[in-house]
Design an enzyme around this catalytic site. Structure first.
Site, PDB file in Angstrom:
ATOM      1  N   CYS A  64       0.819  -1.212   0.000  1.00  0.00           N
ATOM      2  CA  CYS A  64       0.000   0.000   0.000  1.00  0.00           C
ATOM      3  C   CYS A  64       0.853   1.262   0.000  1.00  0.00           C
ATOM      4  CB  CYS A  64      -0.896  -0.016   1.235  1.00  0.00           C
ATOM      5  SG  CYS A  64      -1.817   1.510   1.504  1.00  0.00           S
ATOM      6  N   TRP A  97      -7.687  -6.737   5.416  1.00  0.00           N
ATOM      7  CA  TRP A  97      -6.310  -7.205   5.316  1.00  0.00           C
ATOM      8  C   TRP A  97      -6.127  -8.364   6.305  1.00  0.00           C
ATOM      9  CZ3 TRP A  97      -2.977  -5.095   1.760  1.00  0.00           C
ATOM     10  CH2 TRP A  97      -3.343  -3.868   1.195  1.00  0.00           C
ATOM     11  N   THR A 131      -8.649  -0.022   6.492  1.00  0.00           N
ATOM     12  CA  THR A 131      -7.478   0.428   5.742  1.00  0.00           C
ATOM     13  C   THR A 131      -6.193   0.356   6.557  1.00  0.00           C
ATOM     14  OG1 THR A 131      -7.848   2.720   6.406  1.00  0.00           O
ATOM     15  CG2 THR A 131      -8.893   1.989   4.349  1.00  0.00           C
ATOM     16  N   VAL A 132      -5.088   0.300   5.838  1.00  0.00           N
ATOM     17  CA  VAL A 132      -3.747   0.471   6.396  1.00  0.00           C
ATOM     18  C   VAL A 132      -3.172   1.757   5.820  1.00  0.00           C
ATOM     19  CG1 VAL A 132      -3.265  -1.959   6.810  1.00  0.00           C
ATOM     20  CG2 VAL A 132      -2.773  -1.000   4.551  1.00  0.00           C
ATOM     21  N   TYR A 195      -5.043   6.347  -9.345  1.00  0.00           N
ATOM     22  CA  TYR A 195      -6.263   5.607  -9.039  1.00  0.00           C
ATOM     23  C   TYR A 195      -7.439   6.152  -9.837  1.00  0.00           C
ATOM     24  CZ  TYR A 195      -3.980   3.231  -5.120  1.00  0.00           C
ATOM     25  OH  TYR A 195      -3.160   2.453  -4.359  1.00  0.00           O
TER      26      TYR A 195
END
Length: 356
Positions: A64, A97, A131-132, A195
């Site tokens: 990421c 994740w 999220t991370v 993105y």
């Protein structure tokens, strides 16, 4: 002054696909959900979470780009002992994740299989992206924050007492206003711009994002032609932000996201700039190209339904001479380079050009 201004958006369009935090709005234009957990870890503990070495666990994925920013900063500041790190696997499903790199598929400290468990421990039924990077309180098993720009700011300022001697100043006071303005356009057109190309839902939206991306890359090339770093004569957080996109450009964004006007290796100034940073301690030694490619090509099944991961590109060029030292500059300012990575945080040799 907070650096988290670019996380204030409150867009709530329909979610699409399996990419966590990915949204598409009417007209096919991609936008990113930026409603993060606002809790902070501070020196005075005013949000209920005081800075305490060893109490928290930084959960990341090397795949990421947003997590990679925090990984690099943590290395540069020497916070490895104060803020231990858990590395999730490079892929995830629609839920979360996972810690499939660890024995029995569980993080050895948190004891969980999915990062989702730490989110749900604090916010049952949490409906936003899991999220991370995320920071988890090991005393409760609950997530504290996933607000990555604020995490970066706080690691530099609230955690100062635990930084290594010689840690660089990544947010120099004299350049903060300029950094804020630069970071906004780099985020919009480049970091998030790739993105916006890859997840565009219409030809018009794609072409708009494509033009803005390469227009901004040309602008950055001109800016960097006569100066070694983006701001002043030292590495700042702005360089970290740009690097994490550039280092993924040829491996995934050029083909997978259709950002294919030119490869990074065909943009001489940006390619030299990226190699300069890659060869700087704390940057390239955190990059795992295998994880990067497996994440994008295997997770984004709507873009790459076969899940085939390309073999290339070759990585040796990342260690070739860049010549940027001729422009002067002092990478760490009045500070010093970080030491080698911890033994338990070394990128597997097969995943990096440093293997040679």
């Amino acid at each position: 002054m907070s650096k988290a201004a670019d996380t204030a958006a409150e867009n709530r369009p329909e979610q699409a696909g399996t990419e966590q935090g990915r949204y598409v709005i009417a007209g096919g234009e991609f936008t990113r959900d930026q409603r993060y957990i606002a809790t902070r870890i501070t020196a005075d503990g005013r949000d209920g979470y005081p800075v305490e070495p060893g109490r928290y666990r930084l959960v990341v994925s090397r795949a990421c780009p947003w997590a990679s920013r925090v990984i690099i900063q943590r290395r540069l500041l020497g916070l490895e002992e104060a803020l231990p790190m858990a590395v999730a696997g490079p892929t995830h499903d629609a839920r979360s994740w996972t810690f499939d790199l660890d024995p029995d598929g569980r993080d050895p400290v948190l004891g969980i299989e999915r990062l989702q468990e730490a989110y749900f421990a604090r916010f049952p039924g949490y409906e936003r992206g899991i999220t991370v990077p995320a920071i988890v309180d090991t005393t409760t098993g609950q997530v504290v924050t996933n607000n990555y720009p604020q995490i970066e700011w706080d690691l530099a300022h609230e955690w100062r007492a635990h930084q290594r001697p010689g840690a660089p100043d990544l947010f120099p006071e004299a350049h903060r206003e300029e950094m804020t303005e630069l970071d906004k356009v780099v985020f919009k057109d480049v970091n998030n711009g790739v993105y916006r190309c890859g997840f565009a839902g219409s030809q018009e939206a794609y072409e708009k994002a494509y033009a803005q991306l390469f227009g901004r890359l040309d602008w950055l090339s001109a800016r960097l032609e006569q100066q070694r770093y983006l701001i002043g004569d030292t590495i700042t957080e702005s360089d970290i932000r740009l690097f994490t996109t550039l280092v993924r450009f040829d491996a995934v964004y050029h083909g997978h996201f259709k950002c294919n006007r030119t490869k990074l290796t065909e943009m001489p100034v940006l390619w030299a700039y990226a190699r300069d940073l890659f060869q700087t301690p704390g940057f390239g030694d955190t990059v795992d190209f295998d994880h990067i490619k497996r994440h994008y090509y295997q997770v984004h099944t709507d873009i790459n339904p076969t899940g085939i991961v390309p073999c290339g590109p070759e990585l040796e060029g990342w260690l070739s001479p860049h010549g940027r030292e001729a422009l002067g500059g002092r990478p760490f300012g009045d500070g010093t380079p970080p030491g080698p990575p911890r033994a338990d945080e070394v990128v597997p040799p097969a995943h990096t050009p440093y293997a040679a």
